[in-house]
Design an enzyme around this catalytic site. Structure first.
Site, PDB file in Angstrom:
ATOM      1  N   SER A  93     -22.349   7.249 -10.442  1.00  0.00           N
ATOM      2  CA  SER A  93     -22.121   7.779  -9.089  1.00  0.00           C
ATOM      3  C   SER A  93     -20.908   7.072  -8.503  1.00  0.00           C
ATOM      4  O   SER A  93     -19.787   7.312  -8.960  1.00  0.00           O
ATOM      5  CB  SER A  93     -23.372   7.668  -8.210  1.00  0.00           C
ATOM      6  N   HIS A 118     -22.605  11.919  -9.600  1.00  0.00           N
ATOM      7  CA  HIS A 118     -23.091  12.339  -8.274  1.00  0.00           C
ATOM      8  C   HIS A 118     -21.915  12.682  -7.370  1.00  0.00           C
ATOM      9  O   HIS A 118     -20.902  11.988  -7.383  1.00  0.00           O
ATOM     10  CB  HIS A 118     -23.869  11.208  -7.592  1.00  0.00           C
ATOM     11  N   ASP A 156     -30.858   6.277 -10.019  1.00  0.00           N
ATOM     12  CA  ASP A 156     -30.922   7.427 -10.912  1.00  0.00           C
ATOM     13  C   ASP A 156     -30.458   6.989 -12.305  1.00  0.00           C
ATOM     14  O   ASP A 156     -29.522   6.201 -12.426  1.00  0.00           O
ATOM     15  CB  ASP A 156     -29.993   8.533 -10.368  1.00  0.00           C
TER      16      ASP A 156
END
Ligand SMILES: C[S@@+](CC[C@H](N)C(=O)[O-])C[C@H]1O[C@@H](n2cnc3c(N)ncnc32)[C@H](O)[C@@H]1O
Lengths: 275, 191
Positions: B10, B37, B130
């Site tokens: 991300s 992300h 995540d």
């Protein structure tokens, strides 16, 4: 070539079989990995530990069956989702529709109505809405009931407003709903030319001929053979030169009907039936 | 032998991916799938930025795109990316998982179930957890998990969470590309 966990695969097959026999919805041709993920989600939510436990539960508890089935059928939607699609519809499809005295549209997989109301707004602003009849269908009576109510959480309206503006909306989005407490009720007149009814793309046949068919973010949940089957149905439901609109990541490229269409706005997955 | 590499990142991911692409050996052919992300509206941009840095063909896959050698697949904004048993991708608009869509866990878990020991997963810099559940599934299914050394990460949260969940190897950013290049790769489509 692929590997799958044998027991789990059997359990998933059995669950899907139990659902089709006892409930009627047929998930047998759904894309394996995303189906499996949603089933495991249902196992966690229902607290059954295993898929076998979930089978046992849904067979004996109709309310649980209902919950599980609706969690497997993903109902996520939004008004003016993918604004560029609606913009392209305004720019490229609306001019074609102006040439018709009466316009029939089928929106397949309408979820809670977010998309068909967006389309109604767009057609209203184009001055075409009173020449249109929009058939909005979904396999789930549950979501159709909510679609007819046309009431959405108020906190979504900010995002929908942004989408509406990006989609080329020409008025103030707030004209289209009344806010009460935490909810936004869409203007009832938007519903005047919409017919909501139950239709299952897997098990039901064609029911009319349409100038436009929208089927967005439904086919992604199907495997390729089922996609081909449903594409055949959509194709049969279009008039010559009718317009097909798919989701922004859906393509005709890997399907059996590819040569029956030519792109209208390729980037937005708008196609025209030519054969 | 690895047949698919999956990468999740991300915050800081674009620079980290660039560094990895720059250090892949010439002739590298293994298909790579990336979840980075980002906001729901930025589309296409990430792919074209990455394309400038690699000779692999960068694609934002459509639903049912087959997985091919010499391709780098970037999960499209606002969709989950999954791997299907016939070695193609599927997309879904299921709700975000841990606030993310695309979700790294969703890609890793589905790829693990299909590719098993032939999968290598890499967790890079990022500001969420995540990917941690994903690497666990990858290893359960016999695959190989790598985390970026948090000391070399712009945001150490994500690689740290992966390491806590258990990985096979922790590497500084500069070494990851070369390691992937040395791993050897089988072209599933050709075999
Ligand atoms: C993810 S929603 C997409 C909603 C909307 N078209 C959009 O793009 O925002 C998918 C919808 O398809 C419906 N659906 C799934 N399988 C179906 C089938 N076999 N026949 C008809 N509708 C189906 C689900 O009930 C759900 O409402």
């Amino acid at each position: 070539m692929h590997r799958r966990n044998g027991i789990e695969e059997t359990e998933i097959d059995l669950l899907v079989e139990a659902i089709v026999r006892c409930h009627g919805f047929d998930f047998r041709g759904y894309a394996w990995s995303s189906l499996r993920r949603r089933i495991l989600g249902a196992v966690a939510r229902e607290g059954t530990g295993t898929i076998s436990g979930l089978i046992e539960l849904v067979l004996h508890d109709p309310a649980a069956m209902q919950r599980v089935v609706s969690s497997i059928a993903v109902n996520v939607s939004a008004m003016f989702r993918d604004p560029p699609f609606f913009k392209a519809f305004r720019d490229a499809v609306v001019p074609l529709l102006r040439t018709y005295p009466f316009i029939r549209v089928w929106q397949a997989g309408c979820s809670m109505g977010e998309e068909v109301y967006s389309l109604a707004i767009l057609l209203e602003e184009a001055g075409l809405y009173d020449r249109c009849r929009l058939y909005a269908t979904d396999m789930s009576e549950d979501v159709l009931r909510q679609a007819r109510e046309a009431v959405y959480p108020l906190n979504l309206m900010q995002r929908y407003t942004q989408n509406y503006i990006q989609a080329g909306g020409t008025r103030a989005f707030s004209e289209y709903y009344t806010a009460t407490h935490e909810q936004a009720a869409l203007r009832p007149s938007l519903q005047r030319n919409i017919v909501f009814s139950q239709h299952n793309l897997v098990t039901d046949g064609p029911f009319n001929e349409f100038h436009v068919v929208l089927c967005r973010n439904v086919l992604i949940y199907f495997n390729r053979p089922l996609q081909d089957q449903v594409h055949t149905l959509l194709h049969q439901s279009l008039t010559p030169f009718g317009v097909l609109g798919l989701g922004s990541k859906e393509t005709l490229r890997f399907t059996s009907v590819e040569t029956n269409y030519e792109p209208l706005v390729e980037s937005e997955r708008l196609y025209r039936r030519v054969a | 032998m690895t047949e698919l590499i999956v990468i999740g990142t991300s915050l800081g991911g674009l620079a980290a991916l660039g560094e990895i692409l720059a250090t892949l050996p010439p002739g590298f052919a293994c298909p790579v799938a990336v979840v980075q992300h980002r906001g729901p509206t930025v589309d296409g941009v990430l792919g074209s930025l990455l394309q400038r840095q690699t000779t692999l063909t960068v694609v934002e896959p459509d639903d049912k795109t087959p997985i091919r050698a010499r391709h780098l697949y970037v999960a499209p904004a606002d969709y989950h990316l999954l791997v299907e048993p016939d070695a193609s991708f599927s997309l879904s608009i299921d709700p975000p998982v841990r606030w993310a869509r695309p979700s790294i866990d969703v890609l890793f878990e589905s790829a693990a179930d299909v590719y098993g020991p032939a999968l290598t997963a890499v967790v890079l810099t990022g500001a969420s957890t995540d990917g941690a559940a994903g690497v666990t599934r990858v290893r359960e299914q016999g695959g190989f998990a790598i985390a970026q050394d948090p000391a070399t990460a712009e945001s150490p949260v994500m690689p740290r969470a992966a390491i806590a969940a258990g990985v096979d190897l922790v590497l500084p950013l500069a070494a990851i590309g070369r390691h992937l290049g040395r791993m050897g790769c089988v072209d599933r489509a050709a075999s």
